[in-house]
Design a protein around this motif. Structure first.
Motif, PDB file in Angstrom:
ATOM      1  N   LYS A 236     111.496  -3.288  27.804  1.00  0.00           N
ATOM      2  CA  LYS A 236     112.172  -1.732  27.865  1.00  0.00           C
ATOM      3  C   LYS A 236     113.333  -1.481  28.572  1.00  0.00           C
ATOM      4  CE  LYS A 236     108.265   0.012  28.953  1.00  0.00           C
ATOM      5  NZ  LYS A 236     107.326  -1.394  29.169  1.00  0.00           N
ATOM      6  N   THR A 237     113.168  -2.046  30.163  1.00  0.00           N
ATOM      7  CA  THR A 237     114.273  -1.805  30.970  1.00  0.00           C
ATOM      8  C   THR A 237     115.507  -2.557  30.355  1.00  0.00           C
ATOM      9  OG1 THR A 237     112.789  -1.321  32.798  1.00  0.00           O
ATOM     10  CG2 THR A 237     115.074  -2.105  33.374  1.00  0.00           C
ATOM     11  N   PRO A 238     115.489  -3.730  30.033  1.00  0.00           N
ATOM     12  CA  PRO A 238     116.704  -4.408  29.570  1.00  0.00           C
ATOM     13  C   PRO A 238     117.202  -3.519  28.404  1.00  0.00           C
ATOM     14  CG  PRO A 238     114.846  -5.855  29.170  1.00  0.00           C
ATOM     15  CD  PRO A 238     114.609  -4.714  30.232  1.00  0.00           C
ATOM     16  N   THR A 239     116.778  -3.095  27.499  1.00  0.00           N
ATOM     17  CA  THR A 239     116.994  -2.325  26.310  1.00  0.00           C
ATOM     18  C   THR A 239     117.693  -1.050  26.796  1.00  0.00           C
ATOM     19  OG1 THR A 239     115.314  -3.237  25.000  1.00  0.00           O
ATOM     20  CG2 THR A 239     116.125  -1.244  24.366  1.00  0.00           C
ATOM     21  N   LEU A 240     116.970  -0.460  27.973  1.00  0.00           N
ATOM     22  CA  LEU A 240     117.761   0.759  28.399  1.00  0.00           C
ATOM     23  C   LEU A 240     119.134   0.530  29.224  1.00  0.00           C
ATOM     24  CD1 LEU A 240     117.200   3.973  29.030  1.00  0.00           C
ATOM     25  CD2 LEU A 240     116.462   3.327  31.086  1.00  0.00           C
ATOM     26  N   LYS A 241     119.240  -0.481  29.835  1.00  0.00           N
ATOM     27  CA  LYS A 241     120.408  -1.017  30.391  1.00  0.00           C
ATOM     28  C   LYS A 241     121.428  -1.341  29.327  1.00  0.00           C
ATOM     29  CE  LYS A 241     118.586  -2.596  34.884  1.00  0.00           C
ATOM     30  NZ  LYS A 241     118.842  -3.708  35.794  1.00  0.00           N
ATOM     31  N   ALA A 242     120.957  -1.991  28.183  1.00  0.00           N
ATOM     32  CA  ALA A 242     122.059  -2.277  27.109  1.00  0.00           C
ATOM     33  C   ALA A 242     122.591  -1.035  26.613  1.00  0.00           C
ATOM     34  CB  ALA A 242     121.314  -3.004  26.055  1.00  0.00           C
TER      35      ALA A 242
ATOM     36  N   PHE B 243     122.250   4.203  36.459  1.00  0.00           N
ATOM     37  CA  PHE B 243     120.601   3.929  36.114  1.00  0.00           C
ATOM     38  C   PHE B 243     119.682   4.888  37.064  1.00  0.00           C
ATOM     39  CE2 PHE B 243     116.511   1.496  36.171  1.00  0.00           C
ATOM     40  CZ  PHE B 243     116.650   1.002  34.742  1.00  0.00           C
ATOM     41  N   ARG B 244     118.981   5.778  36.292  1.00  0.00           N
ATOM     42  CA  ARG B 244     118.081   6.464  36.884  1.00  0.00           C
ATOM     43  C   ARG B 244     116.615   6.326  36.578  1.00  0.00           C
ATOM     44  NH1 ARG B 244     121.614  10.277  39.459  1.00  0.00           N
ATOM     45  NH2 ARG B 244     119.758  10.845  40.557  1.00  0.00           N
ATOM     46  N   THR B 245     115.805   6.788  37.566  1.00  0.00           N
ATOM     47  CA  THR B 245     114.120   6.454  37.059  1.00  0.00           C
ATOM     48  C   THR B 245     113.593   7.849  37.420  1.00  0.00           C
ATOM     49  OG1 THR B 245     113.531   6.098  39.384  1.00  0.00           O
ATOM     50  CG2 THR B 245     114.360   4.116  38.311  1.00  0.00           C
ATOM     51  N   PHE B 246     112.215   7.865  36.955  1.00  0.00           N
ATOM     52  CA  PHE B 246     111.645   9.144  37.137  1.00  0.00           C
ATOM     53  C   PHE B 246     111.215   9.200  38.575  1.00  0.00           C
ATOM     54  CE2 PHE B 246     111.051   8.756  32.488  1.00  0.00           C
ATOM     55  CZ  PHE B 246     111.410  10.070  31.935  1.00  0.00           C
TER      56      PHE B 246
ATOM     57  N   VAL C  89     122.217  10.265  29.240  1.00  0.00           N
ATOM     58  CA  VAL C  89     121.236  10.196  30.400  1.00  0.00           C
ATOM     59  C   VAL C  89     120.299   8.965  30.243  1.00  0.00           C
ATOM     60  CG1 VAL C  89     119.895  11.330  32.255  1.00  0.00           C
ATOM     61  CG2 VAL C  89     121.604  12.587  30.854  1.00  0.00           C
ATOM     62  N   ILE C  90     120.196   8.041  31.295  1.00  0.00           N
ATOM     63  CA  ILE C  90     119.053   6.979  30.984  1.00  0.00           C
ATOM     64  C   ILE C  90     118.366   7.122  32.276  1.00  0.00           C
ATOM     65  CG2 ILE C  90     120.604   5.640  29.534  1.00  0.00           C
ATOM     66  CD1 ILE C  90     121.231   4.042  31.984  1.00  0.00           C
ATOM     67  N   VAL C  91     117.052   7.110  31.808  1.00  0.00           N
ATOM     68  CA  VAL C  91     115.823   7.307  32.830  1.00  0.00           C
ATOM     69  C   VAL C  91     114.913   6.546  32.431  1.00  0.00           C
ATOM     70  CG1 VAL C  91     114.501   9.044  34.041  1.00  0.00           C
ATOM     71  CG2 VAL C  91     116.476   9.896  32.882  1.00  0.00           C
ATOM     72  N   ASP C  92     114.526   5.353  33.569  1.00  0.00           N
ATOM     73  CA  ASP C  92     113.430   4.346  33.171  1.00  0.00           C
ATOM     74  C   ASP C  92     112.258   4.722  34.102  1.00  0.00           C
ATOM     75  OD1 ASP C  92     112.600   2.190  32.503  1.00  0.00           O
ATOM     76  OD2 ASP C  92     113.391   0.762  33.783  1.00  0.00           O
TER      77      ASP C  92
ATOM     78  N   ALA D 154     114.958   7.316  27.527  1.00  0.00           N
ATOM     79  CA  ALA D 154     114.027   7.203  28.815  1.00  0.00           C
ATOM     80  C   ALA D 154     112.961   6.058  28.213  1.00  0.00           C
ATOM     81  CB  ALA D 154     113.398   8.427  29.011  1.00  0.00           C
ATOM     82  N   THR D 155     112.391   5.376  29.258  1.00  0.00           N
ATOM     83  CA  THR D 155     111.412   4.635  28.795  1.00  0.00           C
ATOM     84  C   THR D 155     109.972   4.884  29.944  1.00  0.00           C
ATOM     85  OG1 THR D 155     112.225   3.011  30.364  1.00  0.00           O
ATOM     86  CG2 THR D 155     113.052   2.794  28.123  1.00  0.00           C
ATOM     87  N   GLY D 156     109.000   4.215  29.531  1.00  0.00           N
ATOM     88  CA  GLY D 156     107.847   4.484  30.118  1.00  0.00           C
ATOM     89  C   GLY D 156     106.463   3.466  29.720  1.00  0.00           C
ATOM     90  N   GLU D 157     105.650   3.631  30.340  1.00  0.00           N
ATOM     91  CA  GLU D 157     104.293   2.817  29.688  1.00  0.00           C
ATOM     92  C   GLU D 157     103.401   3.741  29.212  1.00  0.00           C
ATOM     93  OE1 GLU D 157     103.023   0.049  32.716  1.00  0.00           O
ATOM     94  OE2 GLU D 157     104.731  -1.059  33.098  1.00  0.00           O
ATOM     95  N   ILE D 158     103.770   4.959  29.384  1.00  0.00           N
ATOM     96  CA  ILE D 158     102.517   5.898  28.669  1.00  0.00           C
ATOM     97  C   ILE D 158     103.189   6.936  27.747  1.00  0.00           C
ATOM     98  CG2 ILE D 158     100.996   5.791  30.744  1.00  0.00           C
ATOM     99  CD1 ILE D 158     102.523   8.153  31.692  1.00  0.00           C
TER     100      ILE D 158
END
Length: 910
Positions: free
Chosen positions: A547-553, A569-572, A591-594, A646-650
């Motif tokens: 998921k993270t390399p997809t967001l970075k792409a 690159f931002r995170t929650f 906006v990209i948030v990981d 955005a990405t996450g595990e939940i």
């Protein structure tokens, strides 16, 4: 208050008034300035706290103040002379009579009744440094032309009711009461051209030293006072020698002679140090550390003053050979850029800023890096005007766009200009502000203007300049200092478009999840172009699924997506405020948030999901909520038109997520990379290849008019809607499909038939609809109706006619239809509301949807209810639900749509 009618009209016309109130602080009575607008404390250095005369007068009673006051601003347009305790038994003391008679300007009695206020047009002498001094008999005389306010009573003294300009009286009053030692200061008229310290005797030179800006320090040292050096005699010796080295122009013999006249002289001065003495060593070090020497200048017949008429320009070209005579020690040959010399100020050939008196004599240096305003910047979004400030430092000219309130604030200008390398600190900031204010007053009307934006993306609407790629065109990109740091990832591209496409295309072909996220990145600048709403694309799934390399792409389309304190690159784990401010800067860039899972919250996963849902919902609205600055003024609210990826595990969207938030969140559960090594390679690729695809995409978009894209998108959206079967994300998926087709046509496979691009995009849309929340009951209303149907079946016994015999609570009734098969549910309204509340669903919203779908049977004139007579009771209004209609609705909702081949849209992009 009645006597305020005598305040001169000239002063009443100025918007520099405050109220004032008596308060006791530290056991001393004080007059506190009060802002007429809000009743809070006003500041004589902050124009935002000032008001007009009428506003101030009207606010006196409202804020329980004692009167009004006039502020002497940074333009030094007026000077106030305050004479305390000079009226005794109604008679003016003879010592002060002359200033009232000779001034011929507005004079009033102060609030105490025993003092006078005189207000002159014009400023104090430029060389004047002090503002107040105690007088014999406990009296105090004060004189201000900036950064102070005077209480105004309108109580005329001896009929002096008109403002006048009388610099001679102002100077005499200053020399008489504020700085008597300045009376010994030589006038320029008394100094011949080409004069030097050697042309005057020691006594005359000492007088000049003591009358200078550093006179108090020199006087203390000459008297043997080393308290300023903490009692360190050696440090005091060096301090005095440093002063003498400047004033004696490096003449070591004269420095020694004057030092021996001081109270610091002691036997140690002549003690041996090898082949020399302690005194000789001290003098040598002082002269070596002196960057410049004093040389008095006479009146130049070829140049009356240092006033310049040069105009500022936006050009960064260096000006050489500034006007001046070659034998002037401060006009040394060299280069400088743009900083103008105006009356009272001189910028020499090395870019140093000097304070000059009325005759053009240079008194002291302010800074070695004189700042100047090159042009005015007009914000294309708001019309606000800022200043483009430049500073010539070692290595070239640096610039920064600043608000006017920063230029007029001594503390804020330090933090704004010091990072550029400017020589500015708390010791000279006041003079720098005065210099810029004088430049503004004299040259502001002649300065050029340029259009400017403070955000990335489209500058003046869709298909206009795109920042920062087109920042060198007709519109400038001038973010604030903080935002300029955050914009760095987008300033320069890395690698080539061909290498980026070669690295990203295989992942795009292999994974529809990767393709959807990448399409969201290209879709972001289309939001403004097509006039659609912003939304969030959220990809979630198990860890180590790429998921993270997809967001970075996705981020690499526009800039550098690698991690860092000020990166794209931002995170929650970042604060919601920082993420929202980043969105305002990005504007049209996504906006990209990981890492949603990294967000902490009290209350576990449910609380975490709610916090993130609130944040993403705010991002989807496209603007931040209003907030207040520290001075209680309204902060400028940012806005944006970008998508959030955005990405996450939940998951974010839960069973109780409201429809507004659910509609704005395209939630995809997928694993974009099956091979961990491929995911790691994507990390490495986007670190070296980024920022090229966005430039190519924006440039290609400008080939067609906005109307063309609107027609194409409308046709594609209708096609997606026809296969979506009411899916709440149909419009959002249609935008991604359109962006994917354009990216294929312009970036990934130029030359491909437009029809083929559309068909590939439609296949991606079908996958997105099938994997997005909403494909299986994502509609919140549908979830509520499904929940209600299950609740009815599970609690049918409470609707039976004999439930009361079994000691069960009755919740309603079941009644067969009279003319057709099937039956009706009659549910007590309060019971229904409680049931929906337990499932976190809204009663009114759910019933409205059920009514629209024909699931309710209602009495005429009643929106959602119908009367029902119960055995042994009267008529009761219930919610009447048609069970047959309910079952048919749920069956339709459970059936999905099938893909169709998209029809030609009539033309292809250029």
């Amino acid at each position: 208050m009645a006597s305020l009618e005598y305040v001169p009209a000239e002063l009443r016309a100025e918007a520099r008034w405050v109220c004032w109130r008596r308060e006791e602080r530290g056991g001393k009575a004080t007059k506190i300035p009060v802002c007429a607008a809000n009743g809070r404390m006003a500041k004589s250095t902050d124009p935002a706290t000032w008001a007009t005369f009428d506003e101030a007068v009207a606010a006196v009673g409202r804020w329980r103040c004692d009167g009004v006051g006039f502020v002497f601003g940074p333009d030094r347009a007026y000077t106030g002379l305050d004479l305390d305790h000079v009226i005794v038994d109604g008679t003016l003391d003879a010592e002060y009579r002359w200033v009232v008679e000779q001034a011929g300007t507005y004079t009033e009695v102060s609030p105490s009744g025993d003092g006078l206020h005189l207000i002159f047009r014009g400023s104090k002498p430029d060389w004047a440094q002090r503002s107040r001094k105690g007088q014999p008999g406990g009296r105090v005389v004060e004189m201000y032309d900036r950064d102070r306010y005077f209480t105004v009573t309108g109580a005329l003294f001896e009929g002096h009711d008109a403002i006048s300009e009388n610099p001679a009286v102002v100077e005499r009053a200053y020399r008489t009461w504020i700085e008597p030692e300045a009376a010994a200061q030589p006038r320029l008229d008394d100094v011949t051209r080409g004069a030097s310290p050697g042309d005057m005797g020691d006594d005359e030179l000492v007088e000049r030293m003591l009358a200078s800006r550093s006179g108090d320090d020199i006087r203390a040292l000459m008297a043997g006072d080393c308290s300023a050096q903490g009692g360190d005699h050696s440090a005091a010796d060096m301090a005095l020698c440093s002063h003498l080295a400047f004033w004696c122009s490096g003449d070591a013999g004269r420095v020694d002679r004057l030092f021996r006249r001081s109270g610091l002289m002691r036997d140690k001065w002549d003690s041996r140090r090898g082949g020399t003495t302690y005194g000789a060593q001290t003098i040598e070090r002082a002269i070596a550390g002196c960057a410049e020497f004093y040389r008095p200048r006479g009146r130049r017949t070829d140049r009356p003053s240092h006033q310049r008429t040069d105009k500022n320009t936006c050009s960064t070209a260096t000006r050489r050979g500034r006007r001046g005579v070659s034998d002037d020690p401060v006009d040394e040959p060299g280069t400088t850029e743009g900083a103008p010399s105006v009356e009272g100020w001189h910028v020499d050939g090395r870019g140093r800023l000097w304070v000059a008196d009325a005759e053009g004599e240079l008194r002291y240096t302010v800074t070695a890096t004189a700042p100047w305003i090159a042009c005015d910047l007009v914000d294309v979004d708001t019309g606000d005007v800022r200043a483009l400030v430049r500073v010539a430092v070692a290595g070239g000219v640096r610039e920064r766009a600043l608000d006017r309130d920063v230029l007029l604030n001594q503390s804020r200008i330090i933090s704004a200009l010091a990072p550029l390398g400017a020589n500015i600190s708390s010791t000279n900031a006041k003079d720098v502000v005065r210099y810029l204010t004088d430049c503004e007053r004299r040259l502001g009307g002649e300065r050029p203007r340029a259009r400017s934006v403070t955000h990335l993306g489209w500058a003046e609407g869709p298909l206009s300049s795109f920042m920062p790629y087109d920042a060198g065109g007709e519109v400038r990109f001038d973010p604030s200092p903080d935002e300029a740091v955050k914009a760095r990832p987008f300033m320069e591209a890395s690698g080539t478009l061909e290498e980026w496409v070669a690295g990203v295309a295989p992942a795009r072909e292999a994974s529809l999840a990767f393709r959807c996220v990448l399409a969201a990145s290209f879709a972001s600048p289309l939001v403004a172009l097509l006039g659609v709403q912003t939304f969030i694309v959220y990809l979630w799934g198990r860890s180590r699924s790429g998921k993270t390399p997809t967001l970075k792409a996705a981020g690499s389309v526009w800039g550098d997506p690698t991690e860092g304190s000020d990166s794209y690159f931002r995170t929650f784990a970042d604060t919601p405020k920082s993420i929202v401010r980043a969105a305002a800067l990005l504007h049209d860039i996504p906006v990209i948030v990981d890492e949603l899972q990294s967000k902490g919250a009290l209350g576990g996963q449910a609380a975490k999901r709610q916090i993130v849902e609130d944040l993403l919902y705010s991002l989807s609205l496209g603007h931040e909520r209003g907030a207040l600055n520290s001075d209680r003024s309204m902060m400028r609210a940012g806005s944006w038109r970008s998508l959030t990826i955005a990405t996450g595990e939940i998951p974010i969207v839960g069973e109780s997520t409201q429809q507004g938030a659910a509609n704005r969140t395209l939630e995809l559960n997928a694993e974009p990379f099956a091979d961990v090594r491929a995911a790691q390679e994507m990390h490495r690729l986007v670190a070296r290849e980024h920022g090229t695809a966005g430039r190519a995409f924006v440039e290609a978009l400008r080939r067609n008019p906005a109307e063309f894209y609107a027609r194409q998108f409308t046709a594609l959206r209708e096609q997606v809607a026809s296969i979506a079967c009411g899916h709440p994300q149909a419009d959002n998926v249609a935008l991604l499909a359109f962006a994917d087709a354009l990216a294929e046509f312009y970036v990934f496979a130029p030359g491909t038939e437009w029809q083929a691009c559309l068909e590939g995009a439609l296949a991606m849309a079908v996958w997105a609809l099938g994997n997005a929340t909403g494909a299986e009951g994502g509609d919140t209303d549908l979830k509520a109706i499904q929940y209600l149907a299950e609740w009815l079946v599970g609690n049918k016994i409470h609707f039976d006619d004999y439930c009361e015999n079994d000691r069960l609570e009755r919740w309603g009734a079941i009644e067969d239809k009279s003319c057709t098969t099937g039956f009706l549910w009659y549910v007590f309204s309060s019971v229904l509301e409680q049931a929906l509340a337990r499932g976190n669903f809204d009663r009114a919203k759910t019933l409205r949807r059920m009514s629209e779908e024909g699931l309710l049977v209602c009495d005429a004139g009643h929106r959602y209810t119908k009367q029902k007579r119960f055995r042994g009771a009267g008529r009761v209004y219930c919610v009447c639900i048609d069970n047959e209609a309910l079952e048919a609705f749920l069956e339709r909702a459970a059936s999905g749509g099938t893909a169709a081949v998209i029809a030609s849209q009539g033309g292809a992009p250029c």
